[in-house]
Design a protein around this motif. Structure first.
Motif, PDB file in Angstrom:
ATOM      1  N   GLY A  30      27.293  -4.726   0.594  1.00 47.93           N
ATOM      2  CA  GLY A  30      28.641  -4.463   1.085  1.00 47.93           C
ATOM      3  C   GLY A  30      28.766  -3.067   1.657  1.00 47.93           C
ATOM      4  O   GLY A  30      28.519  -2.074   0.964  1.00 47.93           O
ATOM      5  N   LEU A  31      29.119  -2.984   2.927  1.00 48.52           N
ATOM      6  CA  LEU A  31      29.330  -1.712   3.603  1.00 48.52           C
ATOM      7  C   LEU A  31      30.607  -1.814   4.427  1.00 48.52           C
ATOM      8  O   LEU A  31      30.915  -2.868   4.975  1.00 48.52           O
ATOM      9  N   TYR A  32      31.360  -0.722   4.503  1.00 51.76           N
ATOM     10  CA  TYR A  32      32.464  -0.692   5.465  1.00 51.76           C
ATOM     11  C   TYR A  32      32.328   0.557   6.317  1.00 51.76           C
ATOM     12  O   TYR A  32      31.685   1.528   5.924  1.00 51.76           O
ATOM     13  N   ARG A  33      32.931   0.497   7.493  1.00 52.29           N
ATOM     14  CA  ARG A  33      32.810   1.597   8.435  1.00 52.29           C
ATOM     15  C   ARG A  33      33.996   2.541   8.290  1.00 52.29           C
ATOM     16  O   ARG A  33      35.140   2.116   8.440  1.00 52.29           O
ATOM     17  N   ASP A  34      33.708   3.815   7.986  1.00 50.61           N
ATOM     18  CA  ASP A  34      34.768   4.807   7.886  1.00 50.61           C
ATOM     19  C   ASP A  34      35.491   4.896   9.232  1.00 50.61           C
ATOM     20  O   ASP A  34      34.847   5.114  10.262  1.00 50.61           O
ATOM     21  N   PRO A  35      36.819   4.728   9.255  1.00 53.33           N
ATOM     22  CA  PRO A  35      37.527   4.675  10.532  1.00 53.33           C
ATOM     23  C   PRO A  35      37.519   5.992  11.306  1.00 53.33           C
ATOM     24  O   PRO A  35      37.786   6.002  12.511  1.00 53.33           O
ATOM     25  N   GLU A  36      37.198   7.090  10.633  1.00 49.72           N
ATOM     26  CA  GLU A  36      37.184   8.383  11.322  1.00 49.72           C
ATOM     27  C   GLU A  36      35.787   8.792  11.754  1.00 49.72           C
ATOM     28  O   GLU A  36      35.578   9.245  12.874  1.00 49.72           O
ATOM     29  N   THR A  37      34.810   8.620  10.852  1.00 46.07           N
ATOM     30  CA  THR A  37      33.444   9.036  11.186  1.00 46.07           C
ATOM     31  C   THR A  37      32.620   7.905  11.776  1.00 46.07           C
ATOM     32  O   THR A  37      31.562   8.136  12.372  1.00 46.07           O
ATOM     33  N   PHE A  38      33.092   6.644  11.596  1.00 47.15           N
ATOM     34  CA  PHE A  38      32.371   5.432  12.027  1.00 47.15           C
ATOM     35  C   PHE A  38      31.054   5.236  11.291  1.00 47.15           C
ATOM     36  O   PHE A  38      30.229   4.418  11.678  1.00 47.15           O
ATOM     37  N   GLU A  39      30.844   5.995  10.203  1.00 54.79           N
ATOM     38  CA  GLU A  39      29.616   5.861   9.419  1.00 54.79           C
ATOM     39  C   GLU A  39      29.837   4.881   8.261  1.00 54.79           C
ATOM     40  O   GLU A  39      30.946   4.735   7.755  1.00 54.79           O
ATOM     41  N   PRO A  40      28.759   4.186   7.825  1.00 55.71           N
ATOM     42  CA  PRO A  40      28.907   3.175   6.778  1.00 55.71           C
ATOM     43  C   PRO A  40      29.051   3.787   5.386  1.00 55.71           C
ATOM     44  O   PRO A  40      28.450   4.819   5.082  1.00 55.71           O
ATOM     45  N   VAL A  41      29.865   3.129   4.569  1.00 53.31           N
ATOM     46  CA  VAL A  41      30.057   3.526   3.174  1.00 53.31           C
ATOM     47  C   VAL A  41      29.726   2.316   2.304  1.00 53.31           C
ATOM     48  O   VAL A  41      30.266   1.228   2.511  1.00 53.31           O
TER      49      VAL A  41
END
Length: 209
Positions: free
Chosen positions: A101-112
């Motif tokens: 499970g990963l989501y994309r940080d809406p500001e950095t566009f990097e996965p969390v």
């Protein structure tokens, strides 16, 4: 792009055109995602090793072929990757399934990362990481690194639609991973969406906005 394989099969291209349409509803979209994944799995497993096996037909004994015992696993990147799993399992029913499970940080566009559950023997398996879309490449690069950190050595990545930027990043950071792409699109727009793409695959699979 020696280890990037873009599918040219007519059935794959036909079905991808269907799911691109904005008027394709969730039910048909889900079904077609699975069908495309199954067809891509057929192409992506072309190099699996075979061994001889003695079998008996209704007529006589013979030497046939079977897979040489290599174990496989399918690891979808949540949530959209789930849409590809059943199609692949239809082709390889014995494969185990993990989830990342990963989501994309809406500001950095990097996965969390928020979830990771893998088969106990994942390190001994050929692992197919699947996600319908390869956009910036951040999620798949992170997911593949998570697998490598857990001892997985044989990894393939499969996506239905990719942007050149994502393919380039994946190749740069994981040059040992074979990449199977249904369609290679033009570019990423300012919102990091693939153009022409098909919108948000997760929303279209699950009927959410």
């Amino acid at each position: 792009m020696s280890n990037v394989y873009v599918m040219d099969h007519p059935l794959i291209q036909h079905k991808i055109s269907y799911i691109r349409r904005e008027d394709t509803g969730s039910k048909d979209f889900r079904q077609m995602i699975g069908e495309v994944a199954a067809l891509m799995c057929y192409e992506a497993t072309r190099d699996l090793k075979l061994q001889d096996v003695k079998i008996k037909t209704p007529i006589c004994e013979m030497i046939g072929k079977e897979l040489s015992g290599k174990k496989m696993a399918v690891v979808p990147i949540l949530r959209a990757g789930i849409g590809m799993v059943d199609g692949i399992l239809n082709m390889i029913p014995a494969a185990k399934v993990g989830h990342i499970g990963l989501y994309r940080d809406p500001e950095t566009f990097e996965p969390v990362e928020y979830y990771c559950k893998l088969p106990a023997d994942c390190g001994e398996r050929d692992v197919f990481v699947v996600d319908p879309m390869l956009a910036t490449g951040g999620s798949c690069v992170a997911a593949i690194q998570m697998l490598k950190d857990k001892g997985v050595k044989n990894i393939r990545f499969m996506c239905i639609i990719a942007a050149p930027e994502g393919v380039e990043r994946l190749q740069k950071e994981h040059p040992d991973v074979d990449v199977y792409v249904g369609a290679l699109d033009e570019y990423l727009n300012e919102h990091k969406y693939i153009v022409p793409g098909l919108g948000d695959a997760g929303d279209r699979i699950f009927g959410t906005k």
